[in-house]
Scaffold this active site. Structure first.
Site, PDB file in Angstrom:
ATOM      1  N   HIS A 155       0.824  -1.213   0.000  1.00 33.89           N
ATOM      2  CA  HIS A 155       0.000   0.000   0.000  1.00 33.89           C
ATOM      3  C   HIS A 155       0.854   1.257   0.000  1.00 33.89           C
ATOM      4  O   HIS A 155       0.469   2.287  -0.545  1.00 33.89           O
ATOM      5  CB  HIS A 155      -0.963  -0.016   1.191  1.00 33.89           C
ATOM      6  CG  HIS A 155      -2.225  -0.733   0.874  1.00 33.89           C
ATOM      7  ND1 HIS A 155      -2.926  -1.482   1.779  1.00 33.89           N
ATOM      8  CD2 HIS A 155      -2.896  -0.839  -0.297  1.00 33.89           C
ATOM      9  CE1 HIS A 155      -3.985  -1.998   1.184  1.00 33.89           C
ATOM     10  NE2 HIS A 155      -3.985  -1.624  -0.076  1.00 33.89           N
ATOM     11  N   GLU A 213      -2.787  -9.827 -22.663  1.00 32.53           N
ATOM     12  CA  GLU A 213      -2.053 -10.024 -21.414  1.00 32.53           C
ATOM     13  C   GLU A 213      -1.454 -11.417 -21.354  1.00 32.53           C
ATOM     14  O   GLU A 213      -0.672 -11.737 -20.470  1.00 32.53           O
ATOM     15  CB  GLU A 213      -3.003  -9.878 -20.219  1.00 32.53           C
ATOM     16  CG  GLU A 213      -3.752  -8.583 -20.199  1.00 32.53           C
ATOM     17  CD  GLU A 213      -4.685  -8.496 -19.016  1.00 32.53           C
ATOM     18  OE1 GLU A 213      -4.296  -7.921 -18.006  1.00 32.53           O
ATOM     19  OE2 GLU A 213      -5.825  -9.002 -19.117  1.00 32.53           O
ATOM     20  N   ASP A 240       0.403  -8.211 -16.567  1.00 28.34           N
ATOM     21  CA  ASP A 240       0.169  -9.651 -16.700  1.00 28.34           C
ATOM     22  C   ASP A 240       0.983 -10.245 -17.840  1.00 28.34           C
ATOM     23  O   ASP A 240       1.462 -11.374 -17.735  1.00 28.34           O
ATOM     24  CB  ASP A 240      -1.327  -9.930 -16.899  1.00 28.34           C
ATOM     25  CG  ASP A 240      -2.058  -9.947 -15.568  1.00 28.34           C
ATOM     26  OD1 ASP A 240      -1.555 -10.619 -14.638  1.00 28.34           O
ATOM     27  OD2 ASP A 240      -3.091  -9.285 -15.431  1.00 28.34           O
ATOM     28  N   CYS A 297      -1.804  -0.375 -21.448  1.00 29.71           N
ATOM     29  CA  CYS A 297      -2.409   0.089 -20.200  1.00 29.71           C
ATOM     30  C   CYS A 297      -1.755  -0.519 -18.969  1.00 29.71           C
ATOM     31  O   CYS A 297      -2.256  -0.341 -17.863  1.00 29.71           O
ATOM     32  CB  CYS A 297      -3.915  -0.139 -20.196  1.00 29.71           C
ATOM     33  SG  CYS A 297      -4.357  -1.872 -20.267  1.00 29.71           S
TER      34      CYS A 297
HETATM   35  C1  PEP Z   1      -2.135  -5.484 -16.790  1.00 27.98           C
HETATM   36  O1  PEP Z   1      -2.207  -6.681 -16.526  1.00 27.98           O
HETATM   37  O2  PEP Z   1      -1.110  -4.940 -17.270  1.00 27.98           O
HETATM   38  C2  PEP Z   1      -3.278  -4.588 -16.557  1.00 27.98           C
HETATM   39  C3  PEP Z   1      -3.283  -3.362 -17.016  1.00 27.98           C
HETATM   40  O3  PEP Z   1      -4.307  -5.054 -15.813  1.00 27.98           O
HETATM   41  P1  PEP Z   1      -4.222  -5.302 -14.232  1.00 27.98           P
HETATM   42  O4  PEP Z   1      -2.969  -4.665 -13.724  1.00 27.98           O
HETATM   43  O5  PEP Z   1      -5.449  -4.705 -13.666  1.00 27.98           O
HETATM   44  O6  PEP Z   1      -4.205  -6.798 -14.161  1.00 27.98           O
HETATM   45 MG    MG Z   2      -4.064  -7.622 -16.056  1.00 25.57          MG
END
Ligand code: PEP
Ligand code: MG
Length: 552
Positions: A183, A410, A434, A481
């Protein structure tokens, strides 16, 4: 002697160390002079006072802090903990001692679970300390106030302290423990605090030591030379100038647009994201809205939430991800019981398919919210592994009124078949968190394999290049992302590999905007080539740095 750790963000700070005070002494194990009923009443009062104080601090700080502190307040109200505590009081212990023992047992259970749960141990310790302080009538342990700006060095920091840090005074934060998903790290990122976590070697620092906290280079420079101080000061000033630069749309030096979007977990964060210059939302993590829900949210409930988000981003692009349940983001209503390897289990689109009514409700709620708003809504599915899954999602989303339906890349299989995946989808968005975990077979929540989890690894970059090439060939957008997009130099590499938009925590936007403006399209492609040609993550990073320094 310099100390390495994991830098959060790309800031740099210079200052003198002030250490977090040591925890309260362990309450002595002696028989209580009061009746068990009286001790229980004392404990209950102290627990309630601590829960209320944590909530008050959360509301005051707002944003991610409100959610984190709400979760922490629940550690003070956990019924299992309370019955353990009562049993200890019934056995003749004082409230202070029973609190100490019950929380220590709880902490041990969390540590045994490992990963994300283990990183919550600090939150539990903090609640225990606060309750004991309340029982003793002492002030809660907290951040020191030496009366001048300082670099705070702590074993780890409780969310209640990180969330309410006085940023005029705290120049930077260094924790000896903690990991990139603790956190402390999440809140530091959210509040753009210059921070280094997991800096083992920082335990030797003493109050008054001068240090350079260089988050960009994962380095704490102790006892800096005048040259090091001068260089750090120049970098600090350059960054301050970048952060106050006008909020222009993201673009390369030759004007090629690279829209800079925000990763959000609730509509409440919209105002701050827009103020940071977000041109829209590139990843709205809908599961964050329902982490505590025991049953699936209704269409009406969801429509309200999505409506708030779309209204906040009126006229702008908003990419919403349907529920990504499982592994690091468990949802009670999409949980089919114990799995030995939840990261490889019935998660993401797989879990939604197994509960299609939940997916249908969510898509319907999104379409209904979209019909009443003026944003450009795109919807995507998480953890897609096959072309068939992409086809399934696109068909269902379009059937239920979603105009633009895409997939997250991912899983390596989706990257390798990106050309075919894109044939079935309107767009792709690469989740590098991921994608890195699955490419390197390294659990993203496990500190012991953290060294393998770098998106700079050329294997990850080659998969991204595959998706970028498929995007160029098909003319379909490819966003990024994952956290990789928040790394200013890697962001340029990603554009060189074919990414058309970048989405990140809003706090990272200013640094990424400035970095993109240093390179034209040909240079971004050359930078990508330099990284791709390396043997490992460190070499790729070094090659990209060397290329970038060469064109300064
Ligand atoms: C990722 O896996 O890069 C992603 C953007 O999704 P999350 O981090 O929510 O798994
Ligand atoms: Mg992800």
């Amino acid at each position: 002697m310099n100390v390495s750790g994991t830098g959060i963000g790309s800031g740099i700070a210079i200052g003198r160390v002030v250490r977090m005070p040591e925890p309260l002494p362990e309450p002595v194990d002696r028989p209580s002079a009061l009746s068990p009923a009286a001790e229980k009443a004392r404990a209950a009062e102290a627990l309630a006072a601590v829960a209320a104080e944590l909530r008050r601090r959360g509301e005051q700080a707002g944003g991610a802090a409100a959610e984190v502190l709400e979760a922490q307040a629940m550690f003070a109200e956990d019924p299992m903990l309370e019955s353990d505590l009562d049993a200890r009081v019934d056995a003749g212990k004082t409230a202070e001692r029973a609190v100490h023992e019950a929380y220590a047992a709880y902490r041990a259970q969390l540590l045994a679970l490992g990963g994300y749960m283990a990183e919550r141990a600090t939150d539990v310790d903090d609640v225990s300390q606060r309750v004991i302080a309340e029982l003793l009538g002492q002030p809660a342990p907290g951040v020191p106030d030496p009366g001048h700006p300082f670099v705070l060095v702590a074993r780890d920091l409780a969310p209640a302290d990180t969330a309410t840090l006085d940023l005029e005074q705290v120049l930077a934060l260094v924790t000896i423990g903690g990991g990139p998903t603790s956190h402390t790290a999440i809140l530091a990122r959210d509040k753009a605090i210059v921070a280094i976590v997991a800096a083992d070697g920082a335990s030797v620092l003493r109050d008054g030591d001068e240090v350079i906290v260089d988050a960009e280079n994962d380095l704490l420079v102790t006892d800096p030379t005048p040259e090091e101080l001068e260089d750090a000061e120049a970098r600090r000033a350059a960054r301050a100038a970048r952060l106050s630069a006008p909020l222009t749309p993201g673009a390369l030096a030759d004007g090629t647009p690279v829209p800079l979007l925000a990763n959000l977990g609730s509509a409440d964060a919209a105002v701050a994201a827009l103020a940071a210059g977000a041109e829209g939302v590139g990843l709205f993590r809908t599961e964050f809205l329902f982490l505590d829900a025991a049953t699936a949210p209704t269409v009406a409930e969801q429509q309200l939430e999505y409506g708030r988000l779309l209204q906040a981003f009126d006229g702008k692009k908003v990419v919403v991800r349907v529920l990504d349940a499982g592994a690091d983001k468990p949802l009670a209503f999409l949980d089919d019981g114990h799995e030995d390897n939840p990261a490889l289990g019935l998660r993401g689109i797989r879990a939604l398919r197994a509960h299609e009514e939940i997916l249908r409700d969510q898509l319907s709620a999104l379409a209904a919210a979209d019909a009443e708003a003026n944003a450009d809504l795109w919807v995507m599915a998480p953890m897609v592994a096959t072309v068939e899954e992409a086809e399934y999602f696109s068909a269902l989303a379009h059937e239920l009124g979603i105009r633009v339906a895409g997939v997250m890349v991912e899983v390596p299989s989706a990257a390798l078949l990106a050309d075919r995946i894109l044939r079935a989808s309107d767009f792709a968005s690469i989740g590098t968190n991921d994608l890195t975990q699955y490419t390197l077979a390294a659990d993203r929540l496990l500190g012991t394999v953290a060294a393998l989890q770098s998106p700079w690894n050329p294997a990850v970059l080659r998969l991204i290049a595959e998706v970028g090439a498929a995007g160029r060939a098909s003319g379909k957008p490819v966003g990024i992302c994952g956290e990789a997009a928040a790394d200013p130099l890697l962001a340029v590499v990603l554009v060189g590999l074919g990414a058309t938009t970048l989405s990140m925590s809003p706090a990272a936007i200013a640094d990424v905007r400035a970095s993109l403006l240093r390179f034209d399209s040909a240079q971004a492609a050359a930078l990508a080539e330099a990284a791709l040609s390396a043997d490992g993550a460190a070499e790729a990073h070094a090659a990209a740095r060397a290329y970038a320094d060469g064109i300064r």
